[in-house]
Enzyme design. Sequence first.
Site, mmCIF file in Angstrom:
data_model
loop_
_atom_site.group_PDB
_atom_site.id
_atom_site.type_symbol
_atom_site.label_atom_id
_atom_site.label_comp_id
_atom_site.label_asym_id
_atom_site.label_seq_id
_atom_site.Cartn_x
_atom_site.Cartn_y
_atom_site.Cartn_z
ATOM 1 N N HIS A 1 12.760 -2.676 2.448
ATOM 2 C CA HIS A 1 12.184 -1.408 2.902
ATOM 3 C C HIS A 1 13.091 -0.278 2.457
ATOM 4 O O HIS A 1 14.310 -0.338 2.662
ATOM 5 C CB HIS A 1 12.011 -1.392 4.426
ATOM 6 N N ILE A 2 12.481 0.717 1.894
ATOM 7 C CA ILE A 2 13.221 1.858 1.367
ATOM 8 C C ILE A 2 13.873 2.630 2.517
ATOM 9 O O ILE A 2 15.051 2.968 2.480
ATOM 10 C CB ILE A 2 12.252 2.783 0.581
ATOM 11 N N SER A 3 13.086 2.911 3.517
ATOM 12 C CA SER A 3 13.572 3.684 4.663
ATOM 13 C C SER A 3 14.209 2.747 5.691
ATOM 14 O O SER A 3 13.973 1.540 5.660
ATOM 15 C CB SER A 3 12.402 4.436 5.308
ATOM 16 N N GLU B 1 12.587 -9.467 1.642
ATOM 17 C CA GLU B 1 11.780 -8.294 2.023
ATOM 18 C C GLU B 1 12.649 -7.042 1.896
ATOM 19 O O GLU B 1 13.823 -7.059 2.265
ATOM 20 C CB GLU B 1 11.328 -8.468 3.473
ATOM 21 N N ARG C 1 12.914 4.656 12.830
ATOM 22 C CA ARG C 1 11.635 5.365 12.799
ATOM 23 C C ARG C 1 10.777 4.972 14.001
ATOM 24 O O ARG C 1 11.290 4.480 14.995
ATOM 25 C CB ARG C 1 10.956 5.098 11.452
ATOM 26 N N PRO D 1 0.789 -1.225 0.000
ATOM 27 C CA PRO D 1 0.000 0.000 0.000
ATOM 28 C C PRO D 1 0.829 1.287 0.000
ATOM 29 O O PRO D 1 1.858 1.374 0.661
ATOM 30 C CB PRO D 1 -0.825 -0.092 1.287
ATOM 31 N N ASN D 2 0.340 2.226 -0.777
ATOM 32 C CA ASN D 2 0.877 3.591 -0.894
ATOM 33 C C ASN D 2 2.173 3.677 -1.685
ATOM 34 O O ASN D 2 2.660 4.775 -1.944
ATOM 35 C CB ASN D 2 1.062 4.236 0.501
ATOM 36 N N ARG E 1 7.216 0.512 13.629
ATOM 37 C CA ARG E 1 7.812 0.044 12.368
ATOM 38 C C ARG E 1 8.991 -0.903 12.606
ATOM 39 O O ARG E 1 9.578 -1.424 11.666
ATOM 40 C CB ARG E 1 8.303 1.233 11.524
ATOM 41 N N ARG F 1 5.240 10.785 -2.447
ATOM 42 C CA ARG F 1 4.862 10.527 -1.058
ATOM 43 C C ARG F 1 6.057 10.774 -0.131
ATOM 44 O O ARG F 1 7.103 10.128 -0.287
ATOM 45 C CB ARG F 1 4.448 9.061 -0.974
ATOM 46 N N ALA G 1 3.104 -0.912 4.798
ATOM 47 C CA ALA G 1 2.515 -0.891 6.149
ATOM 48 C C ALA G 1 2.076 -2.278 6.619
ATOM 49 O O ALA G 1 2.070 -2.563 7.823
ATOM 50 C CB ALA G 1 1.334 0.077 6.177
ATOM 51 N N HIS H 1 3.968 -4.617 9.203
ATOM 52 C CA HIS H 1 3.864 -4.508 10.661
ATOM 53 C C HIS H 1 2.555 -5.070 11.214
ATOM 54 O O HIS H 1 2.360 -5.098 12.414
ATOM 55 C CB HIS H 1 4.019 -3.037 11.070
ATOM 56 N N TYR I 1 11.147 8.714 1.524
ATOM 57 C CA TYR I 1 11.144 7.663 0.500
ATOM 58 C C TYR I 1 11.824 8.077 -0.809
ATOM 59 O O TYR I 1 11.916 7.269 -1.734
ATOM 60 C CB TYR I 1 9.706 7.215 0.220
ATOM 61 N N ASP J 1 1.668 -15.548 6.524
ATOM 62 C CA ASP J 1 1.275 -16.942 6.307
ATOM 63 C C ASP J 1 1.408 -17.335 4.839
ATOM 64 O O ASP J 1 1.780 -18.470 4.528
ATOM 65 C CB ASP J 1 -0.173 -17.174 6.782
ATOM 66 N N ASN K 1 8.028 -5.580 -0.950
ATOM 67 C CA ASN K 1 7.941 -4.521 0.052
ATOM 68 C C ASN K 1 6.476 -4.498 0.502
ATOM 69 O O ASN K 1 5.632 -3.910 -0.177
ATOM 70 C CB ASN K 1 8.349 -3.175 -0.530
#
Length: 153
Positions: free
Chosen positions: A102-104, A100, A109, A12-13, A113, A20, A79, A82, A25, A89, A76
């Site tokens: 994550h950009i940040s 996996e 943070r 998402p996002n 997160r 954004r 959200a 978390h 990001y 699953d 990725n």
Amino acid sequence: MAAKQIFLLNGPNLNLLGKREPDTYGRTCLEDVVQLVEQTAKEYGYEIAHYQSNHEGDLVDYIQEAQDKAEGIVINPAAYTHTSVAIRDAISAIELPVIEVHISNVHRREPFRHESLSAPVCDGQIVGFGVDGYRLATLGLIEKIKEGRRNNE
Ligand code: DQA
């Protein structure tokens, strides 16, 4: 012969990447990230199938679909990292290497997160390298594919 596939999944996002929260990001849009991953994968003879969704169930469907169509997944979960037992699953249910990304740097943070429900069932995690993390994750995934690694081993 058809090229081998890697699934690139974005949660998402991430469709808003570039616009954004650019301080967090960056300013690279999702299309350019996909191109970067495609170029990286192509050097090793892989094609990318990219899916972005703002919906948890769609991501579960794509993870399941990868089992028959792909050699591995770069994901990725955004959200959902978390919160989503369903995505964890689904990753756990398939027998493909999964990285996996994550950009940040999520560990710098907010505390919520810091925990990833999905990381423990992935083969590796790349965090905090900006969008270049997708390239690094792809290279790492290709190594895992070569090793014949499956998740949960
Ligand atoms: C993110 C980190 C998540 O905490 C956040 O919800 C995102 C993006 C990242 O790539 O840094 O949407 O996964």
